[in-house]
Design an enzyme around this catalytic site. Structure first.
Site, PDB file in Angstrom:
ATOM      1  N   ALA A   1       0.838  -1.203   0.000  1.00  0.00           N
ATOM      2  CA  ALA A   1       0.000   0.000   0.000  1.00  0.00           C
ATOM      3  C   ALA A   1       0.873   1.254   0.000  1.00  0.00           C
ATOM      4  O   ALA A   1       0.616   2.214  -0.744  1.00  0.00           O
ATOM      5  CB  ALA A   1      -0.931  -0.013   1.208  1.00  0.00           C
ATOM      6  N   TYR A   2       1.900   1.237   0.844  1.00  0.00           N
ATOM      7  CA  TYR A   2       2.792   2.403   0.919  1.00  0.00           C
ATOM      8  C   TYR A   2       3.570   2.573  -0.381  1.00  0.00           C
ATOM      9  O   TYR A   2       3.584   3.655  -0.984  1.00  0.00           O
ATOM     10  CB  TYR A   2       3.749   2.250   2.090  1.00  0.00           C
ATOM     11  CG  TYR A   2       4.739   3.386   2.214  1.00  0.00           C
ATOM     12  CD1 TYR A   2       4.339   4.630   2.677  1.00  0.00           C
ATOM     13  CD2 TYR A   2       6.089   3.210   1.872  1.00  0.00           C
ATOM     14  CE1 TYR A   2       5.242   5.672   2.792  1.00  0.00           C
ATOM     15  CE2 TYR A   2       7.006   4.251   1.985  1.00  0.00           C
ATOM     16  CZ  TYR A   2       6.570   5.483   2.451  1.00  0.00           C
ATOM     17  OH  TYR A   2       7.470   6.518   2.559  1.00  0.00           O
ATOM     18  N   SER A   3       4.211   1.511  -0.837  1.00  0.00           N
ATOM     19  CA  SER A   3       5.068   1.611  -2.016  1.00  0.00           C
ATOM     20  C   SER A   3       4.277   1.976  -3.264  1.00  0.00           C
ATOM     21  O   SER A   3       4.705   2.823  -4.064  1.00  0.00           O
ATOM     22  CB  SER A   3       5.810   0.286  -2.234  1.00  0.00           C
ATOM     23  OG  SER A   3       6.645  -0.005  -1.141  1.00  0.00           O
TER      24      SER A   3
ATOM     25  N   SER B   1       1.304   3.515  -3.458  1.00  0.00           N
ATOM     26  CA  SER B   1       0.751   4.870  -3.386  1.00  0.00           C
ATOM     27  C   SER B   1       1.837   5.921  -3.583  1.00  0.00           C
ATOM     28  O   SER B   1       1.619   6.938  -4.260  1.00  0.00           O
ATOM     29  CB  SER B   1       0.031   5.083  -2.056  1.00  0.00           C
ATOM     30  OG  SER B   1       0.909   4.938  -0.959  1.00  0.00           O
ATOM     31  N   LYS B   2       3.029   5.674  -3.019  1.00  0.00           N
ATOM     32  CA  LYS B   2       4.112   6.634  -3.202  1.00  0.00           C
ATOM     33  C   LYS B   2       4.628   6.616  -4.639  1.00  0.00           C
ATOM     34  O   LYS B   2       5.039   7.653  -5.179  1.00  0.00           O
ATOM     35  CB  LYS B   2       5.250   6.335  -2.227  1.00  0.00           C
ATOM     36  CG  LYS B   2       4.889   6.545  -0.764  1.00  0.00           C
ATOM     37  CD  LYS B   2       4.517   7.980  -0.421  1.00  0.00           C
ATOM     38  CE  LYS B   2       5.721   8.840  -0.221  1.00  0.00           C
ATOM     39  NZ  LYS B   2       5.372  10.200   0.295  1.00  0.00           N
TER      40      LYS B   2
END
Length: 642
Positions: A539-541, A543-544
């Site tokens: 999710a973090y990777s 979205s970034k």
């Protein structure tokens, strides 16, 4: 105790006390104006007794002055200087420094010679609004003296410094305890500090009673600031262009100022000069009425040409207005820094009260144009220009998200240090008071909320005039979840904060960035995970990575508007709110490391801090005018990225 003894220390304490009492009222003294002194005695290094006059130092504010703010001057030397037929300003300032008993003391007020000459132990000088209202009129000195009563000498305006001191030295002041200098202010003198202060206040009270004014500089009730934000940003761009440097612009919330801006006779009413001569340094001689900056600049240049024969070689000041009166936008103040905006706003409101009061007394009349020019292009003011160094972001405005902690806070602090005015946005209420700086504004809000973004931009534009820099630092690092068990809410929240909020902010800020005097700049605080993701952080990777792609597209689309869009890609910045001790231990365990080793798991073996990332952000904001679409790693060196 100093070597000068108890009497000296008592006199110094007394002048500090009465100076603060005088300076605490802005109706008497505004922003560094006024000066005070006390005569005393001391001893030099050889032990010889010496007569001294302790004079307020230039740059000190009377309302907050301390003992260190007074320069101990040899009184006899100053009195000797008054026997000269002439003394230019530069030579006089040099003599004041040479007369000081302490080389570390501030340079004494330009009125030091007068303080040394006047009788009485204590001398107090203010530019009280009531006195100025009484004297800024075309009336005989006797009429002014009648209002103020006995023991008051009224003199015509002369330039401060040596000319004023010589004028008073050639006048019999033995029978008076007060001198009023027309278009300038009031001096009172006596042997008792408190009695001299009481006398000063009493004379100001008489002038105020004659003017029918009880309160000076009152902004009135705050009113909602209206008017198109893009029009304000465009006006700021034009003012900056006239000044040949970025300038700030603030829309006043003063109802009093709004009333003035709607006057039918506004042009004639507002073009009659400043209340006291030095105010021209803050507001120029007249306001811009309407928004034709080019016409105002042309008029200013013509004014300089008409009067430049009165001075020697001069550095011509910029022709941009400092005060704007517009029927739709109200009062707007232009300046280099947020502090400048506040000073000019206060001076402007006090000036309006002085004009109204003088008009009620028969008609306001300021100094004529040539005498105003003499102050604006005074050699002492010209000398200050060489020492004024602008910091890289002076006059510019930045919006930073996630500004209450971590990289966002460090970035805001770094930009403030470069003299930008900064609007910080964060969910944490601490953002409101994150920095005790005139150039700081905090807005509490969720970056995913379009209304919060709107409030942030509204504040930035109305308080500072526009937006030059956007730093997208807000972000979330969701809990570690393998894709096989990835929660939809976690995924969606990551994209909402890390991508959608950034897109909304950029969209809303674009009209202001496109009008930035030096070209808009956007810096996305990205991550090394865009290039080298790790397991469990989909999710973090993702979205970034989407945010990084958004920034790349913005760089392509906005280059024609002069907007540069760049990214910094930090890794393992552990002094942020994202990294809790629990998360650090969990991530270190995944790599089979201790927490200490995990913190420095990069090629350079160094810990990456928020301040280091902020320096990288500032580099894109302050310079690199030919760079857009760039990616800068701030990770200590990562073999997977390299």
């Amino acid at each position: 105790m100093s070597r000068h003894g108890r009497a000296y220390e008592a006199d110094l304490a007394a002048i500090v006390r009465v100076s603060r009492a005088l300076g605490e009222d802005p109706a008497f003294v505004l922003h560094g104006g006024g000066n005070t002194s006390i005569k005393t005695s001391g001893v030099d290094l050889t032990g010889e007794p010496i007569d001294l006059v302790l004079v307020k130092g230039s740059g000190w504010n009377l309302g907050t002055i301390e003992a260190a703010g007074f320069a101990p001057l040899r009184r006899r030397r100053l009195q000797d200087l008054l026997t000269l037929d002439s003394l230019d300003d530069v030579a006089m300032v040099n003599e004041l420094r040479l007369a000081s008993l302490d080389s570390a003391a501030p340079t004494a007020s330009i009125e030091a010679l007068l303080h040394a000459y006047l009788p009485g132990k204590v001398v107090l000088h203010s530019h009280a609004d009531a006195i100025v209202s009484l004297t800024n009129r075309d009336v005989d000195a006797a009429e002014i003296a009648d209002v103020l009563g006995a023991r008051v000498l009224v003199l015509p305006y002369v330039m401060p410094g040596f000319p004023l001191a010589r004028l008073i030295a050639s006048t019999d002041v033995a029978a008076v305890d007060a001198v009023v200098l027309r278009n300038h202010g009031l001096f009172t003198f006596g042997d008792d500090p408190d009695g001299t202060l009481d006398r000063h206040r009493a004379l100001v009270a008489r002038a105020a009673e004659a003017a029918g004014v009880e309160s000076w500089g009152d902004p009135g009730a705050a009113r909602p600031r209206t008017g198109d934000l893009v029009e304000i940003a465009e006006l700021r761009r034009e003012i900056s262009e006239a000044a040949s440097r970025p300038m700030l612009l603030r829309q006043s919330a003063s109802s009093r100022a709004a009333e003035v801006a709607r006057r039918p006779d506004l042009v004639a009413w507002s073009s009659r000069g400043t209340a006291t001569p030095e105010h021209v340094l803050y507001t120029k001689r007249s306001a811009l009425v309407g928004r034709d900056v080019g016409q105002y600049a042309a008029r200013y240049r013509a004014y300089v040409q008409r009067n430049r024969h009165r001075a020697g070689e001069i550095v011509e000041l910029d022709p941009a207005p400092r005060v704007v009166l517009d029927p739709d936008l109200g009062l707007l103040i232009a300046g280099d820094t947020a502090l400048d905006l506040g000073v000019a706003h206060d001076v402007t409101l006090h000036t309006y009260d002085v004009i109204d009061a003088a008009d009620r007394l028969g008609g306001y009349r300021s100094l004529d144009e040539p005498l105003t020019f003499d102050i604006e292009y005074w050699s002492l003011e010209q000398a200050k220009l060489a020492g004024r160094a602008r910091k890289p972001l002076t006059g510019e405005v930045a919006v930073v998200t996630g500004a209450a902690s971590g990289i966002g806070r460090a970035t805001a602090e770094r930009l403030l240090a470069s003299r930008a005015s900064v609007l910080g946005m964060d969910l944490n209420p601490e953002v409101l008071s994150a920095f005790p700086d005139d150039g700081w504004r905090g807005v509490v809000g969720d970056v995913t909320d379009p209304a919060a973004i709107g409030e942030a931009l509204d504040t930035a534009v109305r308080d500072f005039g526009g937006v030059d820099v956007v730093v997208v630092a807000a972000g979330i690092f969701p809990p570690t979840q393998p894709i096989a068990v990835l929660d939809d809410a976690v995924w969606e929240r990551a994209f909402s904060v890390n991508v959608t909020a950034a897109a909304r902010l950029l969209r809303a800020a674009h009209p202001f960035l496109a009008r930035s005097p030096r070209g808009g700049r956007v810096v996305l605080v990205s991550t090394k995970n865009v290039i080298a993701p790790g397991p469990g952080v989909a999710a973090y990777s993702a979205s970034k990575a989407a945010a990084a792609q958004l920034a790349r597209v913005a760089a392509l689309e906005w280059a024609e508007d002069g907007i540069r869009v760049n990214q910094v890609e930090p890794d393992a910045v552990f002094d942020t709110a994202i990294w809790t001790e629990e998360l650090l231990e969990e991530r270190a365990a995944q790599y089979g490391m201790t927490v200490a080793d995990y913190r420095t798991r990069n090629l350079l073996g160094t810990e990456v801090t928020s301040a280091a990332v902020a320096d990288a952000v500032a580099m894109f904001c302050e310079g690199l005018p030919a760079t857009t679409g760039a990616h800068l790693s701030v990770d200590g060196g990562n073999d997977r990225v390299i």
